[in-house]
Design an enzyme around this catalytic site. Sequence first.
Site, PDB file in Angstrom:
ATOM      1  N   TRP A 157      33.747  33.931  29.009  1.00  0.00           N
ATOM      2  CA  TRP A 157      34.425  32.929  29.849  1.00  0.00           C
ATOM      3  C   TRP A 157      33.919  31.531  29.579  1.00  0.00           C
ATOM      4  O   TRP A 157      34.702  30.565  29.552  1.00  0.00           O
ATOM      5  CB  TRP A 157      34.343  33.320  31.328  1.00  0.00           C
ATOM      6  CG  TRP A 157      35.100  34.588  31.546  1.00  0.00           C
ATOM      7  CD1 TRP A 157      34.576  35.822  31.776  1.00  0.00           C
ATOM      8  CD2 TRP A 157      36.515  34.761  31.436  1.00  0.00           C
ATOM      9  NE1 TRP A 157      35.582  36.760  31.820  1.00  0.00           N
ATOM     10  CE2 TRP A 157      36.785  36.134  31.621  1.00  0.00           C
ATOM     11  CE3 TRP A 157      37.579  33.900  31.189  1.00  0.00           C
ATOM     12  CZ2 TRP A 157      38.082  36.662  31.577  1.00  0.00           C
ATOM     13  CZ3 TRP A 157      38.873  34.417  31.148  1.00  0.00           C
ATOM     14  CH2 TRP A 157      39.108  35.783  31.339  1.00  0.00           C
TER      15      TRP A 157
ATOM     16  N   LYS B 106      37.554  38.015  42.604  1.00  0.00           N
ATOM     17  CA  LYS B 106      36.391  38.875  42.514  1.00  0.00           C
ATOM     18  C   LYS B 106      35.771  39.009  43.920  1.00  0.00           C
ATOM     19  O   LYS B 106      35.934  40.032  44.547  1.00  0.00           O
ATOM     20  CB  LYS B 106      35.363  38.323  41.512  1.00  0.00           C
ATOM     21  CG  LYS B 106      35.741  38.595  40.053  1.00  0.00           C
ATOM     22  CD  LYS B 106      36.564  37.514  39.446  1.00  0.00           C
ATOM     23  CE  LYS B 106      36.554  37.468  37.942  1.00  0.00           C
ATOM     24  NZ  LYS B 106      37.274  38.493  37.219  1.00  0.00           N
TER      25      LYS B 106
ATOM     26  N   ASP C 282      31.390  27.422  36.705  1.00  0.00           N
ATOM     27  CA  ASP C 282      32.397  28.441  37.002  1.00  0.00           C
ATOM     28  C   ASP C 282      31.676  29.596  37.683  1.00  0.00           C
ATOM     29  O   ASP C 282      30.945  30.348  37.034  1.00  0.00           O
ATOM     30  CB  ASP C 282      33.069  28.901  35.703  1.00  0.00           C
ATOM     31  CG  ASP C 282      34.028  30.077  35.928  1.00  0.00           C
ATOM     32  OD1 ASP C 282      34.174  30.544  37.077  1.00  0.00           O
ATOM     33  OD2 ASP C 282      34.618  30.538  34.932  1.00  0.00           O
TER      34      ASP C 282
END
Lengths: 363, 363
Positions: free
Chosen positions: B106, B199, B175
């Site tokens: 990511w 999540k 992030d």
Amino acid sequence: MSQPYNRVYNFSAGPCTLPVEVLEEARDGLMNYQGTGMSVMEMSHRSAAFEGILHEAEANLKELMKVPDNYRVLFQQGGASMHASIIAMSYLKQGPKPQYITTGTWGQKSMEYAKVVGELDEIYSGKADGYRCAPDFDSLPINPEAAYAYFTSNETIQGVQFQQDPNVAATWVCDMSSDILARNVDVSKYAIIYAGAQKNQGPAGVVTVIIRDDMLARVPENMAPMFDYRVQAKNDSLYNTPPCWPIYMCGLVYQWVEREGGVSEMNRRNKEKAGLIYKAIDESGGFYKGHASQEVRSIMNVSFTLPDEALTERFVKEAEAEKLDGLKGHRSVGGIRASIYNAFPKEGCEVLAQFMRDFAARA
Amino acid sequence: MSQPYNRVYNFSAGPCTLPVEVLEEARDGLMNYQGTGMSVMEMSHRSAAFEGILHEAEANLKELMKVPDNYRVLFQQGGASMHASIIAMSYLKQGPKPQYITTGTWGQKSMEYAKVVGELDEIYSGKADGYRCAPDFDSLPINPEAAYAYFTSNETIQGVQFQQDPNVAATWVCDMSSDILARNVDVSKYAIIYAGAQKNQGPAGVVTVIIRDDMLARVPENMAPMFDYRVQAKNDSLYNTPPCWPIYMCGLVYQWVEREGGVSEMNRRNKEKAGLIYKAIDESGGFYKGHASQEVRSIMNVSFTLPDEALTERFVKEAEAEKLDGLKGHRSVGGIRASIYNAFPKEGCEVLAQFMRDFAARA
């Protein structure tokens, strides 16, 4: 007569009423969707179950709108405003200045977003007359070579709706957020149709983009992948995690539209529903005044005014007491707005029309 | 022992398991939310009811994370990838090149999105060793004057997690999609924290952005309003229609976290849960091999491999038969990945650990 689950008649302009059957289906599968052992909200977007939901929704929308084979249907993050920006970022500089036709607030806003990107021509503006009209396409100085030509098919705030598809050739881009699936559209007339879900499709949080192959090919090289329709199409709307639940809900709504008789039947019902309210306006002896010109009246949003502010407030309050909810007009137009999208029941329009007659009589 | 509603243990990396209580609450209000006569999905985002939902969610997240007063909490359209782009579009050119620390997929992707906007410095890359490590912040050549310094606090694919907040000054952008609310964070160390919901917060379709006031002030003038955090903050996340249902669900999850004891309790449980699976790895005599280095093991995503591909496939298949779902690792790492976010029950980790021991014994 009371509604199931003690629900109100919800005249909200969007998010708005969804079909009761669809909500029941969502509720019934919420703890465990079709034996998968989880909610759709908990499902990997890479799972076979979710891919099935996504592809079925796509296929159903294609079928309902008779989308030709040289178009792709994308389910995208964001809202219609975001895509008004993305479209300008993608295409504004590709050819002579794009042409904007603004018949209400949303067209105006989309044009402002495009101006952040570069220059454009506003070839029609309904602003001077308070956004009551929409032009005939063939009366406009359309340049078929322009980067694109842009309009909003239905303006939710002013209740102004184009009554037909464009009848002149151009690279037509249309924000169809508030009347997609409410009337038959010839998709082949358009380069891009896009629509926020939260009127005729489902809950807020997803935008459907129907885009012709040549427009995908024209996405400039320097676009961020997230805003690159070509990347999104190549990855079947699964480049990254999509808004899964809103997509699922749209799919249920598409199935409901199909079961109920498709877009033609929705159109028939919408005309009938809107007709009930417009009749109450027109027969009120001037007590109620419709905002839009007769020939461009929206079958989705009926905007009208009362003689004064005090009566308007009283109307809203007394309507609420009868479970007629969300009727207060947008502050820019004032008065009353009744939004009666596909899922809004005819009975609610009958109740409102009767309420309007009674209110005018006693006011 | 079977789960309520015949649900599976869902080890998906996100979207992922939500608390059963939260789903029940959503289900019970789905036809008529708290006497409003409509579902949250059908509610005008300008209604008092929805504004209440939004502001309560914001207040709850602020309280859970002890967000200082000079920060704003925004609920934004899109996913984390979109905001990785928007942050680069907003800030990359403000000062010396931003510094990227990439400890997994990511971070790598976010860096690629930023490269579309301009130049940057990658001051740490875990790529060469297959993304198994994370650096100490004070070992890096941090330039406090750089436009910003970027990292991903937890890499879901590799299961690599930073164990602390940055301990050197910089304009830190993080992030935190996959470990927000899973451990206590000192928000004051960061300029921007952002996190996709799917999540630890709720379903996919919304991103929370926690942004310091000076970063709002620094948004450049030419940003499209939809991507302009200053505009979004000024309008309290209601500049246009937000993803209402995902925000509502996040709010219910925040309340659940609070009821269960807050972030500290989540952290205690997560360590315990992850510990059960890491123990099964470490005591397997090398049959299972953890992907991440011991000192940066994630308490959210446990990635490990088996001796060969055939055994891995058999593991996944036999686990599924026992209602242990979503264990197949990402193709870039292979093997198995058990994602065990806040809402994942401890019992599921016990069942998996026992399954791992049994499988290793019979394999």
